[in-house]
Design a protein around this motif. Structure first.
Motif, PDB file in Angstrom:
ATOM      1  N   ALA A 296       0.834  -1.199   0.000  1.00 32.84           N
ATOM      2  CA  ALA A 296       0.000   0.000   0.000  1.00 32.84           C
ATOM      3  C   ALA A 296       0.873   1.255   0.000  1.00 32.84           C
ATOM      4  N   GLY A 297       0.395   2.266  -0.671  1.00 35.35           N
ATOM      5  CA  GLY A 297       1.096   3.543  -0.670  1.00 35.35           C
ATOM      6  C   GLY A 297       2.151   3.695  -1.743  1.00 35.35           C
ATOM      7  N   LEU A 298       2.357   2.682  -2.562  1.00 39.54           N
ATOM      8  CA  LEU A 298       3.338   2.786  -3.633  1.00 39.54           C
ATOM      9  C   LEU A 298       2.707   3.419  -4.863  1.00 39.54           C
ATOM     10  N   PRO A 299       3.460   4.244  -5.589  1.00 41.12           N
ATOM     11  CA  PRO A 299       2.942   4.739  -6.864  1.00 41.12           C
ATOM     12  C   PRO A 299       2.791   3.581  -7.845  1.00 41.12           C
ATOM     13  N   VAL A 300       1.732   3.603  -8.607  1.00 40.80           N
ATOM     14  CA  VAL A 300       1.462   2.559  -9.588  1.00 40.80           C
ATOM     15  C   VAL A 300       1.492   3.195 -10.970  1.00 40.80           C
ATOM     16  N   TYR A 301       2.289   2.606 -11.865  1.00 36.76           N
ATOM     17  CA  TYR A 301       2.400   3.093 -13.236  1.00 36.76           C
ATOM     18  C   TYR A 301       1.855   2.034 -14.179  1.00 36.76           C
ATOM     19  N   ARG A 302       1.322   2.468 -15.299  1.00 35.11           N
ATOM     20  CA  ARG A 302       0.861   1.539 -16.310  1.00 35.11           C
ATOM     21  C   ARG A 302       2.058   0.987 -17.073  1.00 35.11           C
ATOM     22  N   TRP A 303       1.835  -0.115 -17.746  1.00 32.09           N
ATOM     23  CA  TRP A 303       2.864  -0.812 -18.508  1.00 32.09           C
ATOM     24  C   TRP A 303       3.585   0.123 -19.472  1.00 32.09           C
ATOM     25  N   ARG A 304       4.893   0.145 -19.426  1.00 26.92           N
ATOM     26  CA  ARG A 304       5.787   0.943 -20.273  1.00 26.92           C
ATOM     27  C   ARG A 304       5.729   2.448 -20.007  1.00 26.92           C
TER      28      ARG A 304
ATOM     29  N   PRO B 126       8.653   6.200 -15.000  1.00 31.33           N
ATOM     30  CA  PRO B 126       9.601   7.290 -15.250  1.00 31.33           C
ATOM     31  C   PRO B 126      11.037   6.783 -15.350  1.00 31.33           C
ATOM     32  N   ASP B 127      11.883   7.597 -15.949  1.00 31.54           N
ATOM     33  CA  ASP B 127      13.300   7.260 -16.040  1.00 31.54           C
ATOM     34  C   ASP B 127      13.886   7.190 -14.638  1.00 31.54           C
ATOM     35  N   GLY B 128      14.885   6.334 -14.481  1.00 30.82           N
ATOM     36  CA  GLY B 128      15.544   6.205 -13.195  1.00 30.82           C
ATOM     37  C   GLY B 128      15.000   5.060 -12.366  1.00 30.82           C
ATOM     38  N   LEU B 129      13.942   4.388 -12.840  1.00 32.62           N
ATOM     39  CA  LEU B 129      13.391   3.226 -12.152  1.00 32.62           C
ATOM     40  C   LEU B 129      13.519   2.014 -13.065  1.00 32.62           C
ATOM     41  N   ALA B 130      13.736   0.841 -12.457  1.00 32.06           N
ATOM     42  CA  ALA B 130      13.896  -0.377 -13.250  1.00 32.06           C
ATOM     43  C   ALA B 130      13.450  -1.580 -12.441  1.00 32.06           C
ATOM     44  N   THR B 131      13.025  -2.633 -13.147  1.00 32.81           N
ATOM     45  CA  THR B 131      12.674  -3.895 -12.509  1.00 32.81           C
ATOM     46  C   THR B 131      13.960  -4.657 -12.191  1.00 32.81           C
TER      47      THR B 131
ATOM     48  N   VAL C   6      11.338  -1.322  -2.366  1.00 31.39           N
ATOM     49  CA  VAL C   6      10.600  -1.087  -3.602  1.00 31.39           C
ATOM     50  C   VAL C   6      10.067   0.342  -3.565  1.00 31.39           C
ATOM     51  N   VAL C   7      10.215   1.093  -4.655  1.00 32.91           N
ATOM     52  CA  VAL C   7       9.761   2.485  -4.672  1.00 32.91           C
ATOM     53  C   VAL C   7       8.480   2.681  -5.474  1.00 32.91           C
ATOM     54  N   ALA C   8       8.140   1.738  -6.349  1.00 33.65           N
ATOM     55  CA  ALA C   8       6.921   1.858  -7.150  1.00 33.65           C
ATOM     56  C   ALA C   8       6.611   0.493  -7.748  1.00 33.65           C
ATOM     57  N   GLN C   9       5.476   0.414  -8.379  1.00 34.08           N
ATOM     58  CA  GLN C   9       5.147  -0.811  -9.100  1.00 34.08           C
ATOM     59  C   GLN C   9       4.543  -0.458 -10.443  1.00 34.08           C
ATOM     60  N   ILE C  10       4.665  -1.416 -11.351  1.00 36.99           N
ATOM     61  CA  ILE C  10       4.128  -1.223 -12.680  1.00 36.99           C
ATOM     62  C   ILE C  10       3.137  -2.356 -12.929  1.00 36.99           C
ATOM     63  N   GLU C  11       2.011  -2.041 -13.567  1.00 35.28           N
ATOM     64  CA  GLU C  11       0.989  -3.042 -13.806  1.00 35.28           C
ATOM     65  C   GLU C  11       0.727  -3.194 -15.300  1.00 35.28           C
ATOM     66  N   ARG C  12       0.638  -4.439 -15.707  1.00 35.30           N
ATOM     67  CA  ARG C  12       0.315  -4.750 -17.101  1.00 35.30           C
ATOM     68  C   ARG C  12      -1.058  -5.413 -17.110  1.00 35.30           C
ATOM     69  N   PRO C  13      -2.045  -4.779 -17.697  1.00 30.78           N
ATOM     70  CA  PRO C  13      -3.394  -5.358 -17.674  1.00 30.78           C
ATOM     71  C   PRO C  13      -3.487  -6.647 -18.495  1.00 30.78           C
ATOM     72  N   ARG C  14      -4.376  -7.536 -18.025  1.00 34.14           N
ATOM     73  CA  ARG C  14      -4.675  -8.764 -18.747  1.00 34.14           C
ATOM     74  C   ARG C  14      -6.195  -8.877 -18.881  1.00 34.14           C
ATOM     75  N   ARG C  15      -6.645  -9.614 -19.858  1.00 33.13           N
ATOM     76  CA  ARG C  15      -8.079  -9.648 -20.156  1.00 33.13           C
ATOM     77  C   ARG C  15      -8.917 -10.358 -19.095  1.00 33.13           C
ATOM     78  N   LYS C  16      -8.598 -11.573 -18.753  1.00 32.05           N
ATOM     79  CA  LYS C  16      -9.474 -12.357 -17.899  1.00 32.05           C
ATOM     80  C   LYS C  16      -8.946 -12.563 -16.485  1.00 32.05           C
ATOM     81  N   ARG C  17      -7.788 -12.027 -16.167  1.00 28.84           N
ATOM     82  CA  ARG C  17      -7.214 -12.181 -14.835  1.00 28.84           C
ATOM     83  C   ARG C  17      -6.751 -10.825 -14.343  1.00 28.84           C
TER      84      ARG C  17
ATOM     85  N   ALA D  39       4.975  -5.764 -11.487  1.00 30.48           N
ATOM     86  CA  ALA D  39       6.428  -5.796 -11.350  1.00 30.48           C
ATOM     87  C   ALA D  39       6.835  -4.648 -10.441  1.00 30.48           C
ATOM     88  N   TYR D  40       7.757  -4.908  -9.556  1.00 37.51           N
ATOM     89  CA  TYR D  40       8.221  -3.881  -8.627  1.00 37.51           C
ATOM     90  C   TYR D  40       9.410  -3.137  -9.216  1.00 37.51           C
ATOM     91  N   LEU D  41       9.477  -1.858  -8.920  1.00 40.42           N
ATOM     92  CA  LEU D  41      10.511  -0.989  -9.482  1.00 40.42           C
ATOM     93  C   LEU D  41      11.462  -0.517  -8.390  1.00 40.42           C
TER      94      LEU D  41
END
Length: 111
Positions: free
Chosen positions: A2-10, A13-18, A34-45, A50-52
């Motif tokens: 909780a409380g982490l910034p969430v970014y969409r797939w791709r 911001p620069d300076g963050l990496a998995t 972990v400083v943020a997370q990135i989410e990649r949407p899927r259709r049925k799940r 991924a943590y950044l």
């Protein structure tokens, strides 16, 4: 997390990496949080997450020593050895079977 910034797939911001991206750069997280997370949407799940980590805080990968390489080779050899017939299967034994495929099929073929 909780409380982490969430970014969409791709769109991170620069300076963050998995972890994989850090590894490709020859780096590791090095104990940082972990400083943020990135989410990649899927259709049925639910989305893939991924943590950044910050690249500027990452540390170099520890070099592989001879003893670590030997230990890794022994561990991989143990994963290839069948506990039933004690032979090297030539592949990593599936955890679902717990033994090589011929040993797992033997009771079925005998019946």
């Amino acid at each position: 997390m909780a409380g982490l910034p969430v970014y969409r797939w791709r769109l991170a911001p620069d300076g963050l990496a998995t972890r994989r991206q850090l590894r490709a750069l020859g780096l590791r997280p090095g104990g940082q949080d972990v400083v943020a997370q990135i989410e990649r949407p899927r259709r049925k799940r639910g989305p893939l997450v991924a943590y950044l980590y910050r690249i500027d805080r990452a540390r170099p990968v520890r070099p592989m020593t001879v003893r670590r390489a030997d230990a890794l080779a022994k561990a991989n050899a143990a994963r290839r050895r069948c506990p039933a017939c004690r032979r090297d299967a030539g592949y990593v034994i599936p955890a679902a079977l717990g033994m090589c495929v011929p040993c797992a099929d033997a009771p079925r073929l005998a019946a």
